[in-house]
Design an enzyme around this catalytic site. Structure first.
Site, mmCIF file in Angstrom:
data_model
loop_
_atom_site.group_PDB
_atom_site.id
_atom_site.type_symbol
_atom_site.label_atom_id
_atom_site.label_comp_id
_atom_site.label_asym_id
_atom_site.label_seq_id
_atom_site.Cartn_x
_atom_site.Cartn_y
_atom_site.Cartn_z
ATOM 1 N N GLU A 282 9.255 4.798 0.436
ATOM 2 C CA GLU A 282 9.700 5.861 -0.479
ATOM 3 C C GLU A 282 8.479 6.560 -1.087
ATOM 4 O O GLU A 282 8.440 7.786 -1.198
ATOM 5 C CB GLU A 282 10.583 5.274 -1.598
ATOM 6 C CG GLU A 282 11.931 4.730 -1.128
ATOM 7 C CD GLU A 282 11.838 3.362 -0.446
ATOM 8 O OE1 GLU A 282 10.798 2.682 -0.569
ATOM 9 O OE2 GLU A 282 12.811 2.979 0.238
ATOM 10 N N GLU B 216 0.822 -1.227 0.000
ATOM 11 C CA GLU B 216 0.000 0.000 0.000
ATOM 12 C C GLU B 216 0.848 1.264 0.000
ATOM 13 O O GLU B 216 0.562 2.222 0.707
ATOM 14 C CB GLU B 216 -0.960 0.003 1.184
ATOM 15 C CG GLU B 216 -1.827 -1.232 1.155
ATOM 16 C CD GLU B 216 -3.221 -1.020 1.637
ATOM 17 O OE1 GLU B 216 -3.672 0.133 1.722
ATOM 18 O OE2 GLU B 216 -3.862 -2.034 1.926
ATOM 19 N N THR C 30 5.146 1.985 -0.753
ATOM 20 C CA THR C 30 6.424 1.750 -0.051
ATOM 21 C C THR C 30 6.780 2.980 0.791
ATOM 22 O O THR C 30 6.188 4.053 0.615
ATOM 23 C CB THR C 30 7.555 1.526 -1.085
ATOM 24 O OG1 THR C 30 7.662 2.722 -1.871
ATOM 25 C CG2 THR C 30 7.278 0.342 -1.993
HETATM 26 C C1 LIG Z 1 2.298 -9.919 0.159
HETATM 27 C C2 LIG Z 1 1.840 -8.822 -0.756
HETATM 28 C C3 LIG Z 1 0.476 -8.544 -0.867
HETATM 29 C C4 LIG Z 1 0.035 -7.560 -1.736
HETATM 30 N N1 LIG Z 1 -1.317 -7.362 -1.917
HETATM 31 C C5 LIG Z 1 -1.746 -6.540 -2.926
HETATM 32 C C6 LIG Z 1 -3.138 -6.451 -3.257
HETATM 33 O O1 LIG Z 1 -4.000 -7.080 -2.629
HETATM 34 N N2 LIG Z 1 -3.503 -5.672 -4.297
HETATM 35 C C7 LIG Z 1 -2.596 -4.949 -5.033
HETATM 36 O O2 LIG Z 1 -2.992 -4.274 -5.974
HETATM 37 N N3 LIG Z 1 -1.262 -5.000 -4.729
HETATM 38 C C8 LIG Z 1 -0.833 -5.777 -3.705
HETATM 39 N N4 LIG Z 1 0.523 -5.853 -3.413
HETATM 40 C C9 LIG Z 1 1.472 -5.074 -4.200
HETATM 41 C C10 LIG Z 1 2.165 -3.951 -3.448
HETATM 42 O O3 LIG Z 1 1.266 -2.903 -3.205
HETATM 43 C C11 LIG Z 1 3.374 -3.534 -4.296
HETATM 44 O O4 LIG Z 1 4.336 -4.566 -4.161
HETATM 45 C C12 LIG Z 1 3.957 -2.204 -3.874
HETATM 46 O O5 LIG Z 1 3.079 -1.160 -4.185
HETATM 47 C C13 LIG Z 1 5.312 -1.920 -4.563
HETATM 48 O O6 LIG Z 1 5.259 -2.133 -5.922
HETATM 49 P P1 LIG Z 1 6.390 -3.057 -6.629
HETATM 50 O O7 LIG Z 1 6.456 -4.314 -5.855
HETATM 51 O O8 LIG Z 1 6.086 -3.134 -8.072
HETATM 52 O O9 LIG Z 1 7.740 -2.282 -6.402
HETATM 53 P P2 LIG Z 1 8.340 -1.126 -7.350
HETATM 54 O O10 LIG Z 1 7.297 -0.113 -7.613
HETATM 55 O O11 LIG Z 1 9.021 -1.761 -8.497
HETATM 56 O O12 LIG Z 1 9.433 -0.511 -6.386
HETATM 57 C C14 LIG Z 1 10.742 -1.036 -6.243
HETATM 58 C C15 LIG Z 1 11.546 -0.051 -5.395
HETATM 59 O O13 LIG Z 1 11.640 1.203 -6.083
HETATM 60 C C16 LIG Z 1 11.164 2.254 -5.262
HETATM 61 N N5 LIG Z 1 10.518 3.273 -6.095
HETATM 62 C C17 LIG Z 1 9.598 3.093 -7.067
HETATM 63 N N6 LIG Z 1 9.247 4.276 -7.591
HETATM 64 C C18 LIG Z 1 9.947 5.224 -6.921
HETATM 65 C C19 LIG Z 1 10.011 6.644 -6.993
HETATM 66 N N7 LIG Z 1 9.274 7.350 -7.857
HETATM 67 N N8 LIG Z 1 10.853 7.282 -6.158
HETATM 68 C C20 LIG Z 1 11.615 6.597 -5.264
HETATM 69 N N9 LIG Z 1 11.583 5.252 -5.146
HETATM 70 C C21 LIG Z 1 10.756 4.579 -5.959
HETATM 71 C C22 LIG Z 1 10.172 1.576 -4.306
HETATM 72 O O14 LIG Z 1 9.969 2.364 -3.149
HETATM 73 C C23 LIG Z 1 10.864 0.266 -4.044
HETATM 74 O O15 LIG Z 1 11.845 0.436 -3.058
HETATM 75 C C24 LIG Z 1 0.977 -6.808 -2.491
HETATM 76 C C25 LIG Z 1 2.349 -7.073 -2.357
HETATM 77 C C26 LIG Z 1 2.776 -8.077 -1.525
HETATM 78 C C27 LIG Z 1 4.258 -8.371 -1.459
#
Ligand SMILES: Cc1cc2nc3c(=O)[nH]c(=O)nc-3n(C[C@H](O)[C@H](O)[C@H](O)COP(=O)(O)OP(=O)(O)OC[C@H]3O[C@@H](n4cnc5c(N)ncnc54)[C@H](O)[C@@H]3O)c2cc1C
Length: 382
Positions: free
Chosen positions: A370, A366, A368
């Site tokens: 960051e 929900e 990160t």
């Molecule tokens: C167990 C689990 C349950 C989940 N449940 C749901 C769910 O029910 N529904 C749903 O829709 N999602 C769900 N998620 C997804 C979750 O919300 C995402 O994993 C999260 O939003 C991060 O996206 P990402 O994993 O693609 O990471 P990325 O967006 O790829 O981020 C990778 C890294 O880059 C950083 N980053 C990215 N953009 C920027 C920026 N502009 N500036 C600085 N840093 C940045 C991030 O902070 C992170 O450290 C779930 C995830 C997990 C692991």
């Protein structure tokens, strides 16, 4: 200012605490080890009204406020983060979109069984290549002869593949806006939709007794009436849902930190070194004091966001602050709690080891850490 809980809030907190301590906590280790989804605990939470806590009674809910909901999530997370996320994701991500944006008919059809806890529902925003950047949605839906034809993939969707999951609400690109940007809408996709499949459960580091899956849509067909809210407002609707969801993750984080503190306090009083309980060493006592201080701070921030939401005030900034702070507090508290356990904390049979693994996702889900800072900087006009 009045910091007292109402009688109803205290009653719900007490109910959640009794349930969590007596029925959830004793099973948390086995559920985690076996990655077993706790159907019976979900049924019990439904019976207690937790699966529809903040929704009006006319839609099958318990008619409680957000403060009560946050207190219940804290108590359940204190015992087991997996059970808590199952309940919290169901309420704040699965059922809330129907309550916020559904037509009367959609509320009766979908929200009622969800609020009664008869079904679970997923919230499908994240994609393999669109997490923090969720607006970069690649899933597409084309309207043809009164039917949406959906193609795409969603990643990491909680509660989407259990035996009692009824479906998932997803974001999909449904066209192009006049400014040339993608038009994103929300679609209700029931489990039995042809062309909609769920992967096996992910192998996760934490939240292992919760259900998380990848979803695939290959020419999946849903009726035109399965649009949730207005066409083109899907992304902004989901962002509004995430504002409320941040109160949930803040409460999950506070609860987990409370649970870790409980374990560390008990262990510090029991464990002897150099002829006395380790709690008598100032280094350990001060750790426990600092942990309690941070937990109380995070708890107040979380309850304030919930209170603002209940009062109909703007709560987005407080919720984001609470989520960021509480997630980082859970990180520090769980780490220190494990440190107090010494080598035993590294052993799987101690609950703190599970809590250490469960903590990390609070800083990712929900939004990160960051992304919370980005959102807050924007709110501060930076
Ligand atoms: C167990 C689990 C349950 C989940 N449940 C749901 C769910 O029910 N529904 C749903 O829709 N999602 C769900 N998620 C997804 C979750 O919300 C995402 O994993 C999260 O939003 C991060 O996206 P990402 O994993 O693609 O990471 P990325 O967006 O790829 O981020 C990778 C890294 O880059 C950083 N980053 C990215 N953009 C920027 C920026 N502009 N500036 C600085 N840093 C940045 C991030 O902070 C992170 O450290 C779930 C995830 C997990 C692991």
């Amino acid at each position: 200012m009045n910091f007292d809980l109402t009688d109803e809030q205290k009653a719900i907190q007490g109910l959640a605490r009794d349930f969590a301590q007596n029925e959830v906590k004793p099973r948390a280790e086995v559920m985690d080890r076996e990655e077993a989804f706790p159907y019976d605990l979900v049924a019990k939470m439904a019976e207690l009204g937790f699966m529809g806590l903040p929704f009006p009674e006319e839609f099958g809910g318990a008619g409680a406020d957000t403060v009560s909901y946050a207190l219940a999530v804290m108590e359940i997370a204190r015992a087991d983060a997996s059970t808590a996320i199952t309940m919290a994701a169901h309420v704040s991500l699965g059922a809330s979109p129907f309550y916020r944006f559904g037509t009367q008919e959609q509320k009766e059809r979908y929200l009622v069984p969800l609020a009664q806890g008869k079904q679970l529902w997923g919230f499908g925003l994240t994609e393999p290549n669109a997490g923090s950047d969720a607006g970069n949605c690649q899933t597409k839906a084309v309207l043809r002869d009164g039917t949406w034809i959906v193609n795409g993939t969603k990643a990491f969707i909680t509660n989407s593949g259990t035996d009692i999951s009824g479906g998932t609400t997803i974001t999909a690109v449904t066209g192009t806006r006049p400014d040339g940007k993608p038009e994103i809408s929300n679609l209700i996709v029931p489990q039995a939709t042809p062309g909609f499949t769920r992967s096996k459960k992910y192998k996760k580091m934490g939240w292992r007794a919760s259900d998380t899956r990848e979803l695939a849509f290959v020419d999946a067909r849903v009726p035109e009436a399965n649009l949730l809210g207005k066409r083109g407002e899907g992304y902004s609707q989901f962002l509004q849902i995430l504002d409320g969801g941040r109160i949930s993750v803040a409460a999950l984080s506070v609860g987990l930190a409370m649970g870790a503190y409980d374990e560390a306090l008990a262990y510090a009083k029991e464990r002897h070194a150099f002829g006395r309980p380790i709690s008598k060493f100032q280094a350990i006592a001060f750790k426990l004091v600092d942990m309690l201080c941070e937990i109380e701070h995070a708890k107040l921030m979380t309850l304030r966001a919930a209170w603002e939401k209940d009062a109909g005030r703007e709560f987005e900034q407080t919720a984001s602050l609470a989520k960021l702070y509480a997630a980082e507090v859970s990180h520090r508290v769980v780490n220190e709690a494990l440190q107090i356990h010494g080598g035993y904390g590294f052993m799987d049979e101690y609950p703190i080891s599970r809590m250490y693994r469960d903590q990390k996702i609070n800083e990712i889900g929900e939004g990160t850490n960051e992304v919370q800072r980005l959102v807050l900087a924007r709110m501060m006009g930076l």
